[in-house]
Motif scaffolding. Structure first.
Motif, PDB file in Angstrom:
ATOM      1  N   GLN A 201       0.788  -1.158  -0.020  1.00  0.00           N
ATOM      2  CA  GLN A 201      -0.002  -0.029  -0.106  1.00  0.00           C
ATOM      3  C   GLN A 201       1.058   1.453   0.073  1.00  0.00           C
ATOM      4  O   GLN A 201       2.091   1.231   0.541  1.00  0.00           O
ATOM      5  N   PRO A 202       0.318   2.441  -0.493  1.00  0.00           N
ATOM      6  CA  PRO A 202       1.096   3.425  -0.551  1.00  0.00           C
ATOM      7  C   PRO A 202       1.286   3.971   0.863  1.00  0.00           C
ATOM      8  O   PRO A 202       0.469   3.923   1.798  1.00  0.00           O
ATOM      9  N   THR A 203       2.281   4.831   1.050  1.00  0.00           N
ATOM     10  CA  THR A 203       2.506   5.471   2.269  1.00  0.00           C
ATOM     11  C   THR A 203       1.428   6.477   2.666  1.00  0.00           C
ATOM     12  O   THR A 203       1.180   7.258   1.793  1.00  0.00           O
ATOM     13  N   VAL A 204       0.878   6.749   3.753  1.00  0.00           N
ATOM     14  CA  VAL A 204       0.118   7.701   4.287  1.00  0.00           C
ATOM     15  C   VAL A 204       0.574   8.724   5.470  1.00  0.00           C
ATOM     16  O   VAL A 204       1.385   8.176   6.145  1.00  0.00           O
ATOM     17  N   SER A 205       0.432  10.037   5.169  1.00  0.00           N
ATOM     18  CA  SER A 205       1.004  10.902   6.118  1.00  0.00           C
ATOM     19  C   SER A 205      -0.356  11.217   6.958  1.00  0.00           C
ATOM     20  O   SER A 205      -1.511  11.280   6.684  1.00  0.00           O
ATOM     21  N   VAL A 206      -0.027  11.145   8.349  1.00  0.00           N
ATOM     22  CA  VAL A 206      -0.991  11.449   9.262  1.00  0.00           C
ATOM     23  C   VAL A 206      -0.600  12.569  10.188  1.00  0.00           C
ATOM     24  O   VAL A 206       0.538  12.776  10.865  1.00  0.00           O
TER      25      VAL A 206
END
Length: 524
Positions: free
Chosen positions: A468-473
């Motif tokens: 899965q693509p990297t997610v920024s939180v």
């Protein structure tokens, strides 16, 4: 001599020998009796002369009392009291002498005007009148009562005035009526020791001697009231050298400062003593030398003053003498100074608490300075907020009691706060959790084994699920996109939470080092 059969000649010789011994004893007794008579006459003449002198002294005091009432009114009044008391007791002793002559049937010789000394050998006159068995008769008790009354009345006149202390002591010795130990080691009462078993002329002479003591006491008192008893007070033999230091503690290398004076202990009990504003119990504080023992809690480190007052009674008025002194309090040696030479460290980004003091110097005379150093709350407390650079030096200067300065310094290394460790659900490193726990978990950061308990707040992070693509939180909780990515993870996948951004709560300006990532192994 009396045993066996003796010839008429031997019996005559023995009888003559006994008569000779008796005659020797009789002659010796007459000599002794005459000696007592001569002593009595001397005392009597002395009493007449002393009476004349005492009358002149009393008249002088009365005149001075009128001319200088502020100085001599009270002494003149006391002198009159002493004269009245002494005269009454003197006359009482005279009645005892008259009764002794009457009971013994003695009278003055019409030709010589003297007493019959050599015939005044009776010992039973006072023995029967004053003594019965091992105690006194009522008449004997009356004599002792009159002596005690005289002593009390004289001492009441002198009172507790410090100027009369020596006179009080002399008077006590002169009229000491305590029990006496004789040559055989037996303890006898005063009246018994001086009068029982003595010939009448000896007792008569002793009574005249007591009258002489009364006249001497009267003369001593009058001279005392006139201020004519200064010899002992000013004699340097009574003094000693006393060292008076300017303070009770000195630093090594400092000059001793003080003075040496001539003085003496005044063994005089004050009427009142106060120290540091508190009244002291005199029964507990005054020792045998007249010194007052001090017992109070000392103050903080540094120099302190001692103040108080002695109060005595002099000339019938309270006399206050100030107590002035000082002392120095140094820190109690209740701990050792132990330091690791390579561990003198302060941390950038936190308020480093420090305690700075100078041994033996109060806090208000200690000055500490250094880049980022500020005074804290409390004695010797400081705060160090280290800035840029690798080291910071703290300089300390103390002002000593003599005004001189003492200085010291110490250098500390400056270190950054170590990199925090990332956490998921409170766990760090490689974590095993179900997907659901990851979805609802909180991302945090902590400082492992750091000397300060710093609160750290996470502001953002990134999450990477395999495939899965990297997610920024932003924040500490998973957003919708991150949750959707986590749901696609399979059992055994390692979810990586990295690039965690954090800051110190309350100090957003300081940039923490990169937070280590957290790897979560999915368990379902």
């Amino acid at each position: 001599m009396a045993g066996g059969k003796l010839s008429a000649r031997q019996k005559m010789i023995n009888l003559m020998y006994l008569v000779f011994i008796a005659m020797m004893a009789m002659n010796m007794s007459k000599e002794v009796l005459s000696a007592f008579g001569l002593m009595e006459a001397k005392f009597a003449d002395s009493n007449v002369a002393t009476t004349d002198r005492n009358e002149a002294l009393l008249a002088d005091l009365e005149t001075k009392g009128e001319e200088k009432p502020e100085e001599f009114a009270l002494p003149a009044q006391n002198a009159k009291l002493v004269s009245t008391i002494s005269d009454k007791f003197y006359k009482y002793i005279e009645t005892l002498k008259v009764d002794l002559l009457k009971d013994g049937e003695y009278s003055l010789d019409s030709k010589t005007g003297k007493l019959p000394f050599e015939s005044m050998d009776k010992t039973d006159i006072l023995d029967e009148k004053w003594f019965t068995g091992d105690r006194l008769t009522k008449a004997g008790d009356a004599v002792m009562a009159e002596v005690a009354k005289y002593k009390k009345e004289i001492k009441d006149v002198l009172g507790t005035d410090v100027k009369y202390k020596k006179a009080n002591e002399t008077f006590d010795k002169l009229f000491d009526t305590s029990d006496v130990t004789n040559n055989e080691g037996d303890n006898k009462g005063w009246l018994d020791y001086h009068f029982q078993g003595f010939p009448a002329i000896a007792s008569y002479t002793k009574l005249t001697a007591i009258q002489n003591d009364v006249k001497v006491t009267e003369a001593n008192m009058f001279n005392l009231f006139l201020g004519n008893t200064l010899t002992e007070a000013v004699s340097l033999k009574k003094y000693q050298a006393i060292v008076l230091a300017d303070k009770s503690a000195f630093f090594a290398g400092e000059k001793f400062q003080g003075k040496v004076v001539l003085g003496k202990y005044a063994n005089v009990t004050p009427t009142k003593l106060s120290v540091q504003g508190n009244e002291i119990d005199l029964s507990e504080a005054i020792d045998s030398l007249g010194a007052a023992k001090l017992d109070f809690n000392v103050g903080n480190v540094g120099e302190h003053q001692i103040d108080g007052k002695f109060t005595f009674l002099e000339d019938g008025k309270p006399l206050e003498i100030d107590i002035v002194g000082n002392y120095v309090v140094v820190p109690r040696p209740n701990s050792a100074t132990i330091s690791a030479d390579k561990m003198n460290v302060v941390y950038r980004g936190v308020a480093n608490p420090m305690t700075i003091s100078f041994a033996g110097v109060p806090d208000n005379k200690v000055n500490a300075s250094g880049s980022g150093l500020s005074k804290g709350s409390g004695v010797g407390k400081y705060i160090m907020n280290a800035g840029s650079g690798k080291e910071v030096t703290i300089n300390v200067t103390a002002t000593l009691d003599d005004g001189s300065k003492a200085s010291d310094q110490k250098t500390f290394r400056i270190k950054d706060i170590p990199a925090p460790t990332g956490t998921m659900a409170g766990q760090s490193g490689l974590v095993k959790l179900p997907k659901r726990n990851v979805e609802i978990g909180t991302v945090g950061a902590k400082l492992d084994d750091f000397v300060f308990d710093l609160p750290i707040s996470v502001t953002s992070f990134k999450i990477k699920v395999p495939g899965q693509p990297t997610v920024s939180v932003v924040g500490t909780k998973m957003n919708g996109q991150a949750k959707a990515s986590i749901k696609r993870a399979r059992k055994g996948d390692n979810i990586t939470i990295f690039d965690i951004k954090a800051k110190i709560t309350g100090n957003a300006k300081y940039r923490l080092k990169n937070v280590s990532p957290v790897i979560v192994e999915v368990t379902n």
